[in-house]
Structures are given as structure tokens and as C-alpha cells.
Write a protein that holds these residues in place. Structure first.
Motif, short mmCIF file in Angstrom:
data_model
loop_
_atom_site.label_atom_id
_atom_site.label_comp_id
_atom_site.label_asym_id
_atom_site.label_seq_id
_atom_site.Cartn_x
_atom_site.Cartn_y
_atom_site.Cartn_z
N THR A 163 3.07 0.26 -0.41
CA THR A 163 3.17 1.68 -0.76
C THR A 163 3.56 1.90 -2.23
OG1 THR A 163 5.40 1.56 0.20
CG2 THR A 163 3.67 2.55 1.56
N TRP A 180 5.14 4.68 -5.47
CA TRP A 180 6.46 5.25 -5.75
C TRP A 180 6.50 6.76 -5.76
CZ3 TRP A 180 5.00 8.12 -9.75
CH2 TRP A 180 4.03 7.62 -10.63
N LYS A 236 5.86 -3.72 2.03
CA LYS A 236 6.24 -4.03 0.63
C LYS A 236 6.25 -2.70 -0.13
CE LYS A 236 5.24 -4.72 -3.24
NZ LYS A 236 5.85 -3.97 -4.38
N PRO A 237 7.45 -2.14 -0.36
CA PRO A 237 7.51 -0.87 -1.08
C PRO A 237 7.35 -1.07 -2.59
CG PRO A 237 9.72 -1.55 -0.43
CD PRO A 237 8.79 -2.62 0.06
N GLY A 253 4.49 -6.32 -7.32
CA GLY A 253 3.16 -6.32 -6.72
C GLY A 253 2.44 -7.65 -6.89
N GLY A 274 3.64 -8.54 -3.29
CA GLY A 274 2.47 -7.80 -2.79
C GLY A 274 1.28 -8.73 -2.60
N LYS A 275 1.04 -9.55 -3.61
CA LYS A 275 -0.12 -10.46 -3.58
C LYS A 275 0.02 -11.44 -2.40
CE LYS A 275 -2.68 -13.53 -6.70
NZ LYS A 275 -2.49 -14.89 -6.21
N GLU A 330 -2.97 2.63 -6.83
CA GLU A 330 -4.03 2.86 -7.81
C GLU A 330 -5.34 2.18 -7.42
OE1 GLU A 330 -3.20 2.23 -11.90
OE2 GLU A 330 -1.12 2.86 -11.69
N ILE A 349 -6.59 -6.16 -4.44
CA ILE A 349 -6.21 -6.49 -3.06
C ILE A 349 -7.44 -6.93 -2.25
CG2 ILE A 349 -5.36 -5.46 -0.89
CD1 ILE A 349 -3.30 -3.96 -2.57
N GLU A 404 -5.85 4.12 0.26
CA GLU A 404 -5.68 5.49 -0.23
C GLU A 404 -5.34 5.38 -1.71
OE1 GLU A 404 -4.21 7.40 3.99
OE2 GLU A 404 -2.97 7.68 2.22
N GLU A 433 -6.97 9.68 -14.27
CA GLU A 433 -5.84 10.18 -13.49
C GLU A 433 -4.57 10.04 -14.34
OE1 GLU A 433 -4.27 7.81 -10.20
OE2 GLU A 433 -4.21 9.61 -8.96
P1 NAD Z 1 0.17 0.75 -7.88
O1 NAD Z 1 -1.22 0.45 -7.42
O2 NAD Z 1 0.58 0.31 -9.22
O3 NAD Z 1 1.25 0.13 -6.87
C1 NAD Z 1 1.23 0.44 -5.50
C2 NAD Z 1 1.83 -0.72 -4.74
O4 NAD Z 1 0.99 -1.86 -4.88
C3 NAD Z 1 3.21 -1.14 -5.22
O5 NAD Z 1 4.01 -1.47 -4.11
C4 NAD Z 1 2.91 -2.39 -6.05
O6 NAD Z 1 3.98 -3.28 -6.13
C5 NAD Z 1 1.77 -2.98 -5.26
N1 NAD Z 1 0.91 -3.92 -6.00
C6 NAD Z 1 0.64 -3.94 -7.33
N2 NAD Z 1 -0.20 -4.97 -7.62
C7 NAD Z 1 -0.47 -5.61 -6.45
C8 NAD Z 1 -1.25 -6.73 -6.08
N3 NAD Z 1 -1.95 -7.41 -6.99
N4 NAD Z 1 -1.30 -7.09 -4.79
C9 NAD Z 1 -0.62 -6.40 -3.85
N5 NAD Z 1 0.16 -5.34 -4.13
C10 NAD Z 1 0.24 -4.95 -5.42
O7 NAD Z 1 0.34 2.33 -7.70
P2 NAD Z 1 1.58 3.22 -8.15
O8 NAD Z 1 1.55 3.34 -9.63
O9 NAD Z 1 2.80 2.70 -7.47
O10 NAD Z 1 1.21 4.62 -7.45
C11 NAD Z 1 0.46 5.62 -8.05
C12 NAD Z 1 -0.97 5.59 -7.54
O11 NAD Z 1 -0.99 5.77 -6.12
C13 NAD Z 1 -1.84 6.70 -8.08
O12 NAD Z 1 -3.08 6.20 -8.47
C14 NAD Z 1 -1.99 7.65 -6.91
O13 NAD Z 1 -3.14 8.47 -6.94
C15 NAD Z 1 -2.00 6.70 -5.78
N6 NAD Z 1 -1.70 7.40 -4.51
C16 NAD Z 1 -2.72 7.64 -3.64
C17 NAD Z 1 -2.47 8.34 -2.46
C18 NAD Z 1 -3.59 8.66 -1.50
O14 NAD Z 1 -3.29 9.03 -0.37
N7 NAD Z 1 -4.85 8.54 -1.89
C19 NAD Z 1 -1.18 8.76 -2.17
C20 NAD Z 1 -0.17 8.49 -3.09
C21 NAD Z 1 -0.44 7.79 -4.26
#
Ligand code: NAD
Length: 508
Positions: A166, A168, A192-193, A225, A229-230, A246, A253, A267, A401
Motif C-alpha cells: 500500500t 502513503w 507491506k505498508p 519497497g 516489497g520486492k 505508482e 512488480i 490500483e 500526476e
Molecule cells: P509507490 O509506488 O512509490 O509505493 C507504493 C508501495 O509500493 C510502497 O509500499 C512502496 O514501498 C512499495 N514499493 C516500491 N517499490 C517497490 C517494488 N519494487 N516492489 C514492491 N513494492 C514496492 O507509491 P506512493 O508514492 O507510495 O503512492 C502514491 C501513488 O499511489 C500515486 O501514483 C497514486 O495515484 C497511487 N494511488 C492509487 C490509488 C488507486 O486506487 N488507483 C489509490 C491511492 C494511491
């Protein structure tokens, strides 16, 4: 400082004390643990960039322990009667409701999201659990597909232990939106938050455990992440990954999960249009457009970040937006009067501020905001809510975005022009449309390439309705039965009525 604000600060500080003193660990097999890696990272508050404690940085070893725990707990959780799962998950909903104020205070200080929204988000977390709890007994239901001499029926069974990753922006609510249906379906979970906002995930794991969830059914690993996360996405015991974040992380992933054939549900990001026609109820359209970009600090996947206004009313409407934007109350997230709080992290603040120069370079006008805010004396990640005008859809401020309280206004000529601009983007999460012409409302809703369209409304949510995006905004849908489709395998069972001719080979 109002009395409510003072009380919020005092109560939040008391709740944060344990997080400041002790390293925040993982939650594996029903127990808190700081794991074996010994690595930690610092969690800072967006209000002043000061530390609110150390967090254990889980790695492959911690993820492996959590996945093994989820795998060991899976058979019994899967076999539990739906009615019993319903009872346990409703207990979780009750416990979230009882602790909703604590959750919202901690979440506000951890994320910078205004308390006026986080109170509701915590309650929505309870609603997510209650909604899916009540569906647990029927989760296996399928279809009857009779033929002349056979009866086919479908049933569903939980896919296995799943990983939930998820972001933040509204961490507690989003975590429950993924975890509740997974548990109701009979899956066990490793969560994994996001590393920028880890606190409420621990509260959720503890609440679930105290509410009676068996050990190992919900596990939590904190960490980065690229490591924790990986590892989760690569683990062979994990059958599916539900990810919110993102778009580019989604791509990573998918690659990481490919060798173990992970089912994925994504999402992802959005750059959603709100289209305002000159025949619309402009007062309501204005309220909705402002709410959908400046609430939740603009850190919202469904934010209406592109304002498309018909050229006949563009100047008048944009002038009204400027007035409202300049009037937004930027402030400390725990102040009940605050409408816009600080950005989650200094790095994100820098990213959002970077678009002020990009807008100027591309030739747009900064009609409101466009600077840091002096709230907090520069210590926190506060910026002025911003409006860009005179923008074209090919500018970076219209295509990328930004994920902050920043709106880009673009004029359009007519219906065809509005549709073309709205769809000319890599994302396809949501679209908002304001018109009093009912035929046009339906026509445009059909023509927009986005997973969710709101006509004359602002992101009203109905939990059985599908939630998710097209194009770079996602894969799959959540909500109601759509969630069970992801967390469960559908099985077809074909039974002969005993009358059909079985092919006979080798009889000469
Ligand atoms: P992010 O993709 O940077 O991180 C999200 C999660 O992924 C974190 O827990 C992070 O540690 C983990 N992560 C990062 N790299 C990873 C990897 N290689 N393998 C596995 N896990 C990994 O996103 P963010 O910056 O935390 O959140 C903002 C983004 O989330 C925005 O793009 C927003 O639009 C999106 N978002 C989408 C929705 C939806 O429902 N579509 C809802 C909320 C947020």
C-alpha cells in the motif's frame, strides 16, 4: 489555537510516545518482532520533518518468515465456516470504530492529511471490514450452467496467501480496502505498508489480533519497497499481489512477480479530468472541482487534477476557482479548521514544487499559489494550493500526476474537443462531468476511457460498485464481488446426469 486543536495535539503526542521510544517492528504470526536484519529507517512527520521514531527495515528474511506464517495459517482459515469469519471480521470493524479517533490522530501526524478527512477515513476502514465480513458466508457462491445431459456449476475458493502493498496517501483506509476482502475470501495476508507512513498499519495488525484473528492470518512487514516489497512480490508462497501505488512501481512488480506467475491487481496513478459545460449547475460544479483536487492535500488517486472548462464560461469560472483557492485554509493537520495540510515528505514536497517552474517554462500562468506556504515557519512541507491556467493538454502539468494541491485548467470548445482532451493521456482512472443535458452526460460518460465516471457528482462511493482504472491507471477492479474474483479461484464442476454417450475406444 482552538480547544479542539490543543486536545488533538495532546492526545496525538501521547499516542506517538511509544512509537518515538521503541523501534516499530513487524507483526508476524501474532507477535511483534523487530526481525533479524537489525536495519532500521527513520520515520519523520510532515508537519516539521522531525523524527517520530525508528522503523525496522524488513528484508528477504523477515518477508520469508511472514509468508511462511501466512502459508501455515491458510488451511485452517480457508476451512473456517463463512459465518465464523463474518463474526471475527465484524469484531475487527467494531474495534476499528472504537479506536477510530486514535487511528485518525496518528494517521494525521504520520501523513500530514487533515484530521477533518482522517476521522472519516478511519470510519470508512471499519465500513470496509463490515461490508466484506457480511459477504464472507457467500464468497464461494457461483453460477449454475446446465446443459442437456450435464450440470455445470461454479464455485470459488481462496487463492492462497496474498501480498498487499500500500501507498502513503490514505494508508489506513486503503489497507482495509484490500485486506478486508482478502480475509473475507479466506486468504491469509502479508501486508507491506508504505515506508513514509507505517504507523496505522501496526495499529490495524494489533486490532485484528486483539479482535480474535488467528495468528498468521494477517502479517505485517515494514520496510523499503525495493527490499521488503520486492521480496514479497517474489515469494513462492504468495499467490497474488494486491498493489496500490505508482504506475511505474506496478510495472516493476509485474516483472518481479513473473517467475512465480503472480496474479496481480493494480490500483495506480491518475490524472483525472473534470469537464464543466456551460449549461451545468456551476455552483455545484465549482464546489465539486475544488473538493476533488484540494481535499486530502491533492494526494489522491481520483483527484480531479485537470479542469476542462467550456471556453464560453472559462474566464468567469476560472476567476471563481482562483477566489476559492486563495481562500483555502492551509495549516497543521490536527487543526480541525485545516483544509490543506503539509505534503507527506520533503522529497514529495520538492517534486510538487518543481512543477511551479515547469509550468512557467511551458508557458502556463500561475493564477493562484505557486509557492511554499509560510505555515509552520518553513519547517514542514506546506505549500500554497495552486492553480495553473492558460494550459494546453500537451504540457507536463497536464500530462503528469503531480499528486499535490495543484490544479491545471484547460479550455475546450465543444463536446468532441472535451472528449479528445480528456482521453489524450496515459492514465484512465476517473472522470468527472458536469452538464444539465442528460443525453450529453451519457454520451460523454460512454466515450471517456476511464474506469469510473461521475456525472454531476464528486467521487461518491458505493462499496459494491467496481473501483479501478484503465490504461496506466490499473489492472482489475475492487469492490463487492469484483474483489472476491481477484482473491479467489473460480472452479467449474461438471456432473453428468448419466444419460450421455461416453466415447468408446478400443472396442474394435
Ligand atoms: P509507490 O509506488 O512509490 O509505493 C507504493 C508501495 O509500493 C510502497 O509500499 C512502496 O514501498 C512499495 N514499493 C516500491 N517499490 C517497490 C517494488 N519494487 N516492489 C514492491 N513494492 C514496492 O507509491 P506512493 O508514492 O507510495 O503512492 C502514491 C501513488 O499511489 C500515486 O501514483 C497514486 O495515484 C497511487 N494511488 C492509487 C490509488 C488507486 O486506487 N488507483 C489509490 C491511492 C494511491
Amino acid at each position: 489555537m482552538s480547544t479542539d486543536f490543543e486536545k488533538n495535539i495532546a492526545d496525538a503526542e501521547a499516542l506517538l510516545n511509544p512509537f518515538r521510544k521503541n523501534t516499530l517492528g513487524h507483526f508476524v504470526d501474532g507477535k511483534s518482532t523487530i526481525g533479524s536484519s537489525g536495519k532500521t529507517f527513520e520515520n519523520v512527520s510532515p508537519v516539521n520533518n522531525e523524527s517520530i521514531g525508528q522503523v525496522a527495515a524488513g528484508d528477504a528474511q523477515e518477508v520469508d518468515a511472514a509468508c511462511k506464517s501466512a502459508a501455515a495459517a491458510f488451511p485452517a482459515w480457508k476451512a473456517m465456516k463463512g459465518g465464523e469469519r463474518r463474526k471475527l471480521l465484524n469484531n475487527v470493524a467494531d474495534a476499528i470504530e472504537a479506536r477510530s479517533r486514535d487511528i485518525s490522530l496518528v494517521e494525521s501526524l504520520d501523513t500530514g492529511q487533515p484530521i477533518r478527512f482522517m476521522g472519516k477515513a478511519a470510519i470508512r476502514g471499519a465500513a470496509n471490514f463490515r461490508f466484506f465480513a457480511d459477504r464472507a458466508p457467500d464468497a464461494r457462491n457461483g453460477q449454475a450452467l446446465p446443459q442437456d445431459e450435464h450440470i455445470n456449476y461454479t464455485t470459488r475458493q481462496p487463492i492462497g496467501p496474498v501480498g498487499v502493498i500500500t501507498p502513503w496517501n490514505t494508508p489506513f483506509m486503503l489497507s482495509t480496502w484490500k485486506i478486508a476482502p482478502a480475509l473475507a475470501a479466506g486468504c491469509t495476508v502479508v501486508h507491506k505498508p508504505a515506508e513514509f507512513s507505517p504507523l496505522s498499519a501496526t495499529m490495524l495488525a494489533e486490532i485484528c489480533s486483539e479482535a480474535g484473528l488467528p495468528d498468521g492470518v494477517l502479517n505485517l512487514v515494514n520496510g523499503k519497497g525495493e527490499s521488503a516489497g520486492k521480496s514479497l512480490t517474489e515469494h513462492p508462497d504468495i499467490k497474488a499481489i494486491a498493489f496500490v501505488g505508482e504506475s511505474r512501481t506496478g510495472t516493476m512488480i509485474q516483472v518481479q512477480g513473473a517467475p512465480t506467475l503472480k496474479r496481480v491487481h493494480f490500483e495506480l496513478g491518475g490524472k483525472n479530468p473534470v469537464i464543466v459545460f456551460d449549461d451545468a449547475d456551476l455552483d455545484r460544479a465549482l464546489d465539486a472541482a475544488i473538493f476533488m483536487i484540494y481535499s486530502l492535500n491533492g494526494e489522491r488517486c481520483t483527484s480531479s487534477s485537470r479542469l476542462l472548462v467550456q471556453s464560453t464560461i472559462y474566464d468567469e469560472f476560472v476567476a471563481r476557482v482562483v477566489e476559492r483557492v486563495n481562500n483555502l485554509r492551509v495549516g497543521h493537520p490536527l487543526d480541525p479548521a485545516t483544509e490543506v495540510g503539509p505534503m507527506i515528505h520533503k522529497s514529495h514536497f520538492d517534486k510538487v514544487c518543481g512543477y511551479f517552474d515547469i509550468a512557467k517554462t511551458d508557458g502556463a500562468t500561475i493564477a493562484a499559489g505557486g509557492r511554499e506556504s509560510d505555515v509552520g515557519g518553513g519547517a514542514g512541507n506546506y505549500l500554497q494550493p495552486t492553480l495553473f491556467t492558460q494550459a494546453r493538454n500537451d504540457m507536463r502539468i497536464a500530462q503528469e500526476e503531480i499528486f499535490g494541491p495543484v490544479l491545471t485548467a484547460i479550455p475546450f470548445a465543444d463536446e468532441a474537443d472535451a472528449i479528445e482532451i480528456a482521453n489524450d493521456i496515459e492514465y484512465g482512472l476517473a472522470g468527472y462531468l458536469w452538464t444539465n443535458d442528460i443525453g450529453r452526460g451519457h454520451r460523454i460518460a460512454q466515450a471517456l476511457d476511464a474506469g469510473m465516471i461521475w456525472v454531476n457528482s464528486e467521487n461518491n462511493r458505493h462499496l459494491p460498485a467496481p473501483f479501478g482504472g484503465m490504461k496506466a491507471s490499473g489492472i482489475g477492479r475492487d469492490g463487492g464481488d469484483y474483489s472476491f474474483d481477484f482473491y479467489m479461484e473460480t472452479k467449474n464442476i461438471c456432473v453428468a446426469l448419466g444419460t450421455h454417450r461416453v466415447p468408446q475406444l478400443g472396442k474394435g
